[in-house]
Design a protein around this motif. Structure first.
Motif, mmCIF file in Angstrom:
data_model
loop_
_atom_site.group_PDB
_atom_site.id
_atom_site.type_symbol
_atom_site.label_atom_id
_atom_site.label_comp_id
_atom_site.label_asym_id
_atom_site.label_seq_id
_atom_site.Cartn_x
_atom_site.Cartn_y
_atom_site.Cartn_z
ATOM 1 N N ALA A 101 0.417 -1.393 -0.056
ATOM 2 C CA ALA A 101 -0.403 0.034 -0.177
ATOM 3 C C ALA A 101 1.262 1.091 -0.535
ATOM 4 O O ALA A 101 0.608 2.109 -1.007
ATOM 5 C CB ALA A 101 -0.619 -0.192 1.259
ATOM 6 N N ILE A 102 1.836 1.171 0.744
ATOM 7 C CA ILE A 102 2.600 2.204 0.574
ATOM 8 C C ILE A 102 3.789 2.609 -0.685
ATOM 9 O O ILE A 102 3.529 3.705 -1.176
ATOM 10 C CB ILE A 102 3.980 2.072 1.937
ATOM 11 C CG1 ILE A 102 2.951 2.400 3.430
ATOM 12 C CG2 ILE A 102 4.769 3.167 2.214
ATOM 13 C CD1 ILE A 102 4.323 1.667 4.464
ATOM 14 N N ARG A 110 6.343 10.457 -3.716
ATOM 15 C CA ARG A 110 7.098 9.867 -2.915
ATOM 16 C C ARG A 110 7.523 10.143 -1.583
ATOM 17 O O ARG A 110 8.356 9.429 -0.947
ATOM 18 C CB ARG A 110 8.205 10.157 -3.833
ATOM 19 C CG ARG A 110 8.066 9.299 -5.081
ATOM 20 C CD ARG A 110 10.024 10.831 -5.898
ATOM 21 N NE ARG A 110 10.697 10.334 -5.478
ATOM 22 C CZ ARG A 110 11.491 10.638 -6.255
ATOM 23 N NH1 ARG A 110 11.806 11.700 -6.977
ATOM 24 N NH2 ARG A 110 13.196 10.751 -5.741
ATOM 25 N N ARG A 111 7.567 11.197 -1.098
ATOM 26 C CA ARG A 111 8.227 11.974 0.045
ATOM 27 C C ARG A 111 6.947 11.218 1.149
ATOM 28 O O ARG A 111 7.125 10.666 2.472
ATOM 29 C CB ARG A 111 8.040 12.771 0.466
ATOM 30 C CG ARG A 111 9.332 14.157 -0.783
ATOM 31 C CD ARG A 111 9.935 15.251 0.353
ATOM 32 N NE ARG A 111 10.789 15.576 -0.565
ATOM 33 C CZ ARG A 111 10.483 16.945 -0.959
ATOM 34 N NH1 ARG A 111 9.554 16.997 -1.176
ATOM 35 N NH2 ARG A 111 12.061 17.107 -2.288
ATOM 36 N N LEU A 112 5.840 11.169 0.707
ATOM 37 C CA LEU A 112 4.655 10.352 1.910
ATOM 38 C C LEU A 112 4.864 8.756 2.050
ATOM 39 O O LEU A 112 5.472 8.251 2.864
ATOM 40 C CB LEU A 112 3.328 11.145 1.316
ATOM 41 C CG LEU A 112 2.046 10.313 2.038
ATOM 42 C CD1 LEU A 112 2.428 11.455 3.163
ATOM 43 C CD2 LEU A 112 0.464 10.520 1.326
ATOM 44 N N GLY A 113 5.043 8.069 0.693
ATOM 45 C CA GLY A 113 5.561 6.617 0.811
ATOM 46 C C GLY A 113 6.946 6.782 2.007
ATOM 47 O O GLY A 113 7.173 5.623 2.093
ATOM 48 N N ALA A 114 8.036 7.340 2.133
ATOM 49 C CA ALA A 114 9.290 7.239 1.702
ATOM 50 C C ALA A 114 8.666 7.633 3.789
ATOM 51 O O ALA A 114 9.690 7.095 4.617
ATOM 52 C CB ALA A 114 10.396 8.056 1.848
ATOM 53 N N ALA A 115 7.784 8.478 3.779
ATOM 54 C CA ALA A 115 7.379 9.201 5.567
ATOM 55 C C ALA A 115 6.924 7.645 6.047
ATOM 56 O O ALA A 115 6.412 6.806 6.911
ATOM 57 C CB ALA A 115 6.393 9.940 5.509
ATOM 58 N N GLY A 116 6.552 6.910 5.166
ATOM 59 C CA GLY A 116 4.966 5.874 5.186
ATOM 60 C C GLY A 116 6.025 4.770 6.349
ATOM 61 O O GLY A 116 5.617 4.300 7.098
ATOM 62 N N GLY A 145 16.917 -0.343 9.729
ATOM 63 C CA GLY A 145 16.159 -0.981 8.441
ATOM 64 C C GLY A 145 15.566 0.362 7.919
ATOM 65 O O GLY A 145 14.877 0.568 6.948
ATOM 66 N N ALA A 146 15.012 1.349 8.815
ATOM 67 C CA ALA A 146 14.007 2.241 7.870
ATOM 68 C C ALA A 146 13.953 2.699 7.617
ATOM 69 O O ALA A 146 13.205 3.128 6.461
ATOM 70 C CB ALA A 146 12.599 2.461 9.810
ATOM 71 N N VAL A 147 15.405 3.198 7.574
ATOM 72 C CA VAL A 147 15.599 4.414 7.188
ATOM 73 C C VAL A 147 16.582 3.816 5.528
ATOM 74 O O VAL A 147 16.156 3.707 4.997
ATOM 75 C CB VAL A 147 17.167 4.634 7.498
ATOM 76 C CG1 VAL A 147 17.817 6.392 6.544
ATOM 77 C CG2 VAL A 147 16.242 6.591 8.732
ATOM 78 N N ALA A 148 17.001 3.066 5.717
ATOM 79 C CA ALA A 148 17.694 1.983 4.709
ATOM 80 C C ALA A 148 15.896 1.427 3.546
ATOM 81 O O ALA A 148 16.065 2.184 2.686
ATOM 82 C CB ALA A 148 18.152 1.133 4.909
ATOM 83 N N GLY A 149 15.101 0.971 4.104
ATOM 84 C CA GLY A 149 14.034 0.809 3.061
ATOM 85 C C GLY A 149 12.972 1.800 2.885
ATOM 86 O O GLY A 149 12.862 2.419 2.083
#
Ligand SMILES: Nc1nc2c(c(=O)[nH]1)N[C@H]1C(S)=C(S)[C@@H](COP(=O)(O)O)O[C@H]1N2
Ligand SMILES: [Mo]
Length: 546
Positions: A101-102, A110-116, A145-149
């Motif tokens: 979904a993200i 894009r930014r919103l996705g990354a923020a998700g 992990g989240a930063v890399a993702g």
């Protein structure tokens, strides 16, 4: 003319929506790749922190901590020892759905996705930090992990936007003529493959390094030679095992011994650096002992049947083993502890494990002369990791959740009024002696029994730890009770097999069993559930003959 234009519009629309769909699909795929990257990088980042701090384990553990007793019951009942695997698979499946979904959102924003992705990382970090045994850096693996993702998703989504397909000079973007379907296919595919491959590599490295830490503990366990106990268990009496087909063996082999705990990763404690501290109210001399200190003490060897309070009537959560351990009461006396009946100020012995399970036992019971022990050995080998290596507690006659702390690290003398242990906070009773119960092992429920068989062996086990089983009775279809033959008794702390030869008649029949213990108490037929202090009721089995 108009018709032609409309047609062209329509086909262009179809083309547009197909292209949009493809991009959304690829967005979802990007989400999956990003999620995979996040988990893999977190796994690697958990190596210097600790394995339990990995996001899936942390979230799973946090879920377990917050699960009410009844739901936990349900999970144990329906998934048995697979409950933890199911939980982790469930978390991964949910994560996959959210990641897709993200990813789909990231195609547009894009930014919103990354923020998700970062938000999910935050969730993992909070879960990890909230575990009762959390270290100060447990949030780190999820965060890294989240930063890399998030970075991977941001880059992948960039390949999917028409702007991203623009040349280095940005010509297309400037002209605004990028066709709806155009994006950097090659760039996307290469980046997705590279991110997946790199994540697989990093994740595998993390797994390997985490496993290597365990390998050291495995080697240490393999090197342990259990000394001969100064007080050995007597040889098993003849006739303790009736050897009826389908009946549980008297001694449960370690690999088939039930396992109930909250640990998503079985702790692999290094015995050489392991310490046990005994302290608290009424302790005049604090003790601090290593594994080899315990091995060097006088050891006892005892047969004890352990039972879980979550065992339903007829359930599988009990087993009998020959344990070797350090008697606990003398150790407590050495520390200056007196039981409440001798004026001691503490009535609760609170055991803590390396994974910060907290299990409270009555000091009075632990010191009343029964074979309460710090167990080091199980059926002739050092405790298996799953059963508490290097050291666990055992108190004959008490359910595991109030006595049998595995991976022990700390014993604190305290009061029931001052401190509620882990399960007590979740609705279970603070104190819980094992209830007198019995179970039919054979025939199995809904068994079809041939008519020509004549007398059918109805057999099972009965237990009333620390009181002893005095009698077992079986009845058919609510008829008169028949006294079963009891196997020889090992000790009152162990279960006892029984068999009744049933002159079966054709048809469908209900078999019921009840036990009477040495106090003269006969099992009630009143069915109560396992919460808060153990199930009661007669086990019954429906079979058909002929
Ligand atoms: N550290 C730890 N010890 C624990 C538990 C646990 O969740 N964590 N569960 C307890 C419960 S409820 C039972 S019934 C017994 C089960 O012991 P076993 O898994 O060796 O059969 O361990 C007890 N000791
Ligand atoms: Mo239990």
């Amino acid at each position: 003319m108009r018709g032609v234009t409309e047609n062209r519009d329509r086909s262009q629309q179809t083309w547009h929506s197909a292209a949009r769909l493809l991009r959304v699909g690829l967005g979802a795929l990007s989400g999956l790749v990003a999620g995979f990257t996040a988990l893999a990088v977190a796994e690697l980042a958990s190596v210097p922190v600790r394995q339990q701090a990995g996001p899936v384990t942390a979230v799973g553990g946090a879920v377990i901590d917050r699960t009410p007793g009844a739901v936990k019951e349900f999970a144990v009942r329906h998934f048995g020892t697979n409950d933890k695997l199911m939980l982790q698979l469930g978390i991964l499946a949910l994560l996959a759905v959210f990641a897709m979904a993200i990813g789909a959102v990231a195609v547009r924003w894009r930014r919103l996705g990354a923020a998700g992705v970062l938000l999910f990382g935050l969730l993992g970090a909070v879960a990890a930090a909230s575990r009762p045994d959390a270290g100060s850096l447990d949030w780190l693996p999820s965060a890294v992990g989240a930063v890399a993702g998030a970075a991977v998703l941001y880059l992948l989504a960039g390949r999917l936007t028409p702007a991203g397909s623009a040349g280095p000079d940005g010509a297309q973007e400037a002209e605004g003529v990028a066709p709806e379907g155009a994006f950097d296919r090659r760039g996307f595919v290469l980046l997705a493959l590279a991110a997946s491959a790199a994540s697989a590599g990093l994740g595998a490295l993390g797994r390997g390094l985490n496993a290597a830490g365990g390998d050291r503990a495995v080697a240490e366990r393999a090197a342990v030679a259990l000394p001969v106990p100064s007080s050995r268990a007597a040889a098993l009496p003849r006739g303790v095992d009736l050897k009826v087909p389908g009946l549980s063996a008297f001694t449960t082999p370690n690999p088939s011994f039930y396992r109930v705990d909250t640990a998503l990763v079985v702790p692999r404690v290094n015995a050489d650096s392991w310490r046990l501290r005994i302290h608290g109210k009424g302790v005049s001399k604090e003790l601090n002992l290593g594994y080899h200190d315990l091995l060097a003490r006088d050891l006892i060897e005892r047969d004890i049947t352990l039972t879980c309070v979550s065992n339903e009537v007829g359930g599988p959560y009990l087993g009998n083993a020959r344990w070797i351990g350090v008697p606990l009461a003398p150790l407590l006396r050495e520390a200056g502890v007196r039981p409440p009946s001798r004026g001691g100020p503490a009535d609760q012995l609170l055991a803590r494990s390396v994974d910060d399970m907290m299990i409270g036992s009555p000091v009075e019971t632990v010191m009343d002369g029964r074979d309460a022990m710090l167990a080091l050995g199980m059926n002739g080998e050092p405790l298996p990791f799953a059963h508490g290596f290097p050291v666990r507690m055992l108190v004959p006659g008490l359910y595991g959740y109030v006595s049998a702390c595995k991976w022990l690290r700390d014993l604190e003398l305290t009061s029931f009024s001052d401190y509620d242990a882990y399960w007590v906070r979740r609705g279970w009773s603070p104190q819980a002696p094992i209830k007198t119960e019995s179970r039919i092992d054979t025939p199995k429920p809904f068994a079809q029994i041939g008519a020509a068989e004549g007398a059918v062996a109805v057999a099972g086990v009965a237990w009333a730890q620390h009181r002893g089983v005095d009698r077992v009775e079986v009845r058919v279809d609510g008829g008169p009770w028949h006294t079963a033959d009891l196997a020889a008794e090992d000790t009152t702390d162990t279960w006892r097999q029984w068999v009744w030869r049933w002159p079966a008649t054709p048809g469908s029949h209900t078999l019921e069993v009840r036990a009477t213990d040495r106090t003269g108490y006969t099992q009630t037929d009143q069915r109560v559930g396992t919460v808060p202090n153990g199930a009661t009721g007669w086990h019954s089995v429906v079979v058909s003959v002929g």
